[in-house]
Design a protein around this motif. Sequence first.
Motif, PDB file in Angstrom:
ATOM      1  N   ALA A  63       0.813  -1.113  -0.299  1.00  0.00           N
ATOM      2  CA  ALA A  63      -0.254  -0.221   0.107  1.00  0.00           C
ATOM      3  C   ALA A  63       0.471   1.187   0.337  1.00  0.00           C
ATOM      4  O   ALA A  63       1.484   1.180   0.589  1.00  0.00           O
ATOM      5  N   VAL A  64       0.533   1.978  -0.585  1.00  0.00           N
ATOM      6  CA  VAL A  64       1.700   3.095  -0.956  1.00  0.00           C
ATOM      7  C   VAL A  64      -0.055   4.707  -0.436  1.00  0.00           C
ATOM      8  O   VAL A  64      -0.854   4.810  -1.115  1.00  0.00           O
ATOM      9  N   TYR A  65       0.929   5.387   0.466  1.00  0.00           N
ATOM     10  CA  TYR A  65      -0.316   6.209   1.002  1.00  0.00           C
ATOM     11  C   TYR A  65       1.074   7.897   1.339  1.00  0.00           C
ATOM     12  O   TYR A  65       1.690   7.494   1.285  1.00  0.00           O
ATOM     13  N   TRP A  66       0.290   9.166  -0.028  1.00  0.00           N
ATOM     14  CA  TRP A  66       0.631  10.436   0.592  1.00  0.00           C
ATOM     15  C   TRP A  66       1.077  10.688   1.665  1.00  0.00           C
ATOM     16  O   TRP A  66       0.193  11.652   2.300  1.00  0.00           O
ATOM     17  N   LEU A  67       1.947  11.015   1.900  1.00  0.00           N
ATOM     18  CA  LEU A  67       3.201  11.634   3.178  1.00  0.00           C
ATOM     19  C   LEU A  67       3.958  11.964   2.656  1.00  0.00           C
ATOM     20  O   LEU A  67       4.696  11.869   2.752  1.00  0.00           O
ATOM     21  N   ALA A  68       3.898  12.856   3.434  1.00  0.00           N
ATOM     22  CA  ALA A  68       4.848  13.869   3.718  1.00  0.00           C
ATOM     23  C   ALA A  68       5.916  13.526   4.812  1.00  0.00           C
ATOM     24  O   ALA A  68       5.444  12.746   6.080  1.00  0.00           O
ATOM     25  N   PRO A  69       7.130  13.611   4.361  1.00  0.00           N
ATOM     26  CA  PRO A  69       8.226  14.823   3.990  1.00  0.00           C
ATOM     27  C   PRO A  69       9.031  13.686   2.808  1.00  0.00           C
ATOM     28  O   PRO A  69       9.046  13.266   2.211  1.00  0.00           O
ATOM     29  N   GLU A  70       8.532  11.706   2.973  1.00  0.00           N
ATOM     30  CA  GLU A  70       8.668  10.898   2.054  1.00  0.00           C
ATOM     31  C   GLU A  70       8.118  11.436   0.306  1.00  0.00           C
ATOM     32  O   GLU A  70       8.867  11.463  -0.622  1.00  0.00           O
ATOM     33  N   MET A  71       6.588  12.098   0.500  1.00  0.00           N
ATOM     34  CA  MET A  71       6.126  12.324  -0.942  1.00  0.00           C
ATOM     35  C   MET A  71       6.186  14.517  -0.548  1.00  0.00           C
ATOM     36  O   MET A  71       5.401  14.606   0.194  1.00  0.00           O
ATOM     37  N   PRO A  72       6.373  15.130  -1.277  1.00  0.00           N
ATOM     38  CA  PRO A  72       6.222  16.443  -0.578  1.00  0.00           C
ATOM     39  C   PRO A  72       5.011  16.576  -0.664  1.00  0.00           C
ATOM     40  O   PRO A  72       4.665  17.370  -0.267  1.00  0.00           O
ATOM     41  N   GLU A  73       4.098  16.189  -1.810  1.00  0.00           N
ATOM     42  CA  GLU A  73       2.888  16.447  -1.907  1.00  0.00           C
ATOM     43  C   GLU A  73       1.654  15.590  -0.908  1.00  0.00           C
ATOM     44  O   GLU A  73       0.791  16.096  -1.337  1.00  0.00           O
ATOM     45  N   GLY A  74       1.860  15.153  -0.015  1.00  0.00           N
ATOM     46  CA  GLY A  74       1.838  14.109   0.706  1.00  0.00           C
ATOM     47  C   GLY A  74       1.531  14.812   1.995  1.00  0.00           C
ATOM     48  O   GLY A  74       1.616  16.519   2.311  1.00  0.00           O
ATOM     49  N   PHE A  75       0.518  14.294   2.553  1.00  0.00           N
ATOM     50  CA  PHE A  75       0.049  15.101   3.591  1.00  0.00           C
ATOM     51  C   PHE A  75       1.209  15.665   4.708  1.00  0.00           C
ATOM     52  O   PHE A  75       1.909  14.318   5.096  1.00  0.00           O
ATOM     53  N   SER A  76       1.219  16.863   5.746  1.00  0.00           N
ATOM     54  CA  SER A  76       1.639  17.396   6.288  1.00  0.00           C
ATOM     55  C   SER A  76       1.348  17.769   7.429  1.00  0.00           C
ATOM     56  O   SER A  76       1.506  17.723   8.434  1.00  0.00           O
ATOM     57  N   SER A  77       0.267  18.186   6.839  1.00  0.00           N
ATOM     58  CA  SER A  77      -0.627  19.084   8.409  1.00  0.00           C
ATOM     59  C   SER A  77      -2.573  18.938   7.722  1.00  0.00           C
ATOM     60  O   SER A  77      -2.358  18.749   7.000  1.00  0.00           O
ATOM     61  N   ILE A  78      -3.143  18.976   9.284  1.00  0.00           N
ATOM     62  CA  ILE A  78      -4.397  19.205   8.628  1.00  0.00           C
ATOM     63  C   ILE A  78      -4.793  20.857   8.693  1.00  0.00           C
ATOM     64  O   ILE A  78      -3.615  21.446   9.169  1.00  0.00           O
ATOM     65  N   LYS A  79      -5.455  20.974   7.923  1.00  0.00           N
ATOM     66  CA  LYS A  79      -5.679  22.574   8.281  1.00  0.00           C
ATOM     67  C   LYS A  79      -6.632  22.695   9.678  1.00  0.00           C
ATOM     68  O   LYS A  79      -7.245  22.376  10.755  1.00  0.00           O
ATOM     69  N   PRO A  80      -6.847  23.969   9.840  1.00  0.00           N
ATOM     70  CA  PRO A  80      -6.978  24.539  11.144  1.00  0.00           C
ATOM     71  C   PRO A  80      -8.643  24.738  10.938  1.00  0.00           C
ATOM     72  O   PRO A  80      -9.827  24.213  12.132  1.00  0.00           O
ATOM     73  N   ASP A  81      -9.621  24.550   9.904  1.00  0.00           N
ATOM     74  CA  ASP A  81     -10.722  24.052   9.569  1.00  0.00           C
ATOM     75  C   ASP A  81     -11.142  22.983   8.500  1.00  0.00           C
ATOM     76  O   ASP A  81     -12.257  22.720   8.291  1.00  0.00           O
ATOM     77  N   GLN A  82      -9.964  21.750   8.888  1.00  0.00           N
ATOM     78  CA  GLN A  82     -10.070  20.493   8.797  1.00  0.00           C
ATOM     79  C   GLN A  82     -11.944  19.701   8.582  1.00  0.00           C
ATOM     80  O   GLN A  82     -13.072  19.477   9.992  1.00  0.00           O
ATOM     81  N   ASN A  83     -12.593  19.464   7.469  1.00  0.00           N
ATOM     82  CA  ASN A  83     -13.506  18.560   7.476  1.00  0.00           C
ATOM     83  C   ASN A  83     -13.634  17.526   8.341  1.00  0.00           C
ATOM     84  O   ASN A  83     -12.439  16.592   8.277  1.00  0.00           O
ATOM     85  N   PHE A  84     -14.718  16.815   9.572  1.00  0.00           N
ATOM     86  CA  PHE A  84     -14.091  16.195  10.524  1.00  0.00           C
ATOM     87  C   PHE A  84     -15.809  15.550  10.814  1.00  0.00           C
ATOM     88  O   PHE A  84     -16.809  16.655  10.379  1.00  0.00           O
ATOM     89  N   TYR A  85     -15.949  14.759  11.438  1.00  0.00           N
ATOM     90  CA  TYR A  85     -16.963  14.460  12.873  1.00  0.00           C
ATOM     91  C   TYR A  85     -17.026  13.411  13.203  1.00  0.00           C
ATOM     92  O   TYR A  85     -15.644  12.891  13.192  1.00  0.00           O
ATOM     93  N   LEU A  86     -17.586  13.516  13.731  1.00  0.00           N
ATOM     94  CA  LEU A  86     -17.581  12.227  15.085  1.00  0.00           C
ATOM     95  C   LEU A  86     -18.910  11.166  15.008  1.00  0.00           C
ATOM     96  O   LEU A  86     -19.569  11.818  14.908  1.00  0.00           O
ATOM     97  N   ASN A  87     -17.901  10.078  14.712  1.00  0.00           N
ATOM     98  CA  ASN A  87     -18.178   8.815  14.687  1.00  0.00           C
ATOM     99  C   ASN A  87     -19.027   7.908  15.912  1.00  0.00           C
ATOM    100  O   ASN A  87     -19.386   7.136  15.595  1.00  0.00           O
ATOM    101  N   ASP A  88     -18.643   8.591  17.081  1.00  0.00           N
ATOM    102  CA  ASP A  88     -19.370   7.489  18.034  1.00  0.00           C
ATOM    103  C   ASP A  88     -19.650   8.862  19.514  1.00  0.00           C
ATOM    104  O   ASP A  88     -19.374   9.755  19.269  1.00  0.00           O
TER     105      ASP A  88
END
Length: 202
Positions: A177-202
């Motif tokens: 499996a390959v996931y886009w994750l910084a710093p291994e992939m410069p364009e990958g995930f590095s940080s959430i946004k201040p207004d990150q989309n999310f929800y609670l599932n429990d």
Amino acid sequence: MKKLEMALCALSAGLLLTAGCSQTAAEIRIEKFSSYSSEYRGVEAKITAPVISGLSIPKLEEELNAEFSGKALKLTEQYTTEALKLLADKSTEDGHLGYEMGYEIPVNNEKVLVLDLWQMNIAGSSSTTHNFYTFDKAAGTQITLKSLFNGKADYIRVLSDQVRSEIRKHMKKESGAVYWLAPEMPEGFSSIKPDQNFYLND
């Protein structure tokens, strides 16, 4: 990103449960506010907007309802623009476009209520976006990631570290499996946004 949502859901749900609350659950209601459907020469619209009531902060309630209606209006205008183009076109070639919007309630328990407001654009292939809104039923307010931490906590760093940790665990479990994750992939995930989309599932 599915893995990002999973990690945020798990962590933020735990934070909510540890906070505790003895208030009586608010009567938060989400109902259909408006519905629009139309089809002209291969261009179709199915647009439904919700309305929320019962929040403890009237201004927040007004802002959210204006946001929901605004999204529906914008999508309706996009449909109308494309339909008018076809109306003015004298050729016999039809369009292949679709504009859809609707909502679901994926979570509704004694603690939280979650609204999933989704939009689908169809142009050959389809793409769907989801905007989640999570509400504390006891307090009658919207839950944000920031509200789950005390005022001095660096919630962006804490949650970003947790997401990176969860992604690396999945990478180890899923061979190949390959996931886009910084710093291994410069364009990958590095940080959430201040207004990150999310929800609670429990």
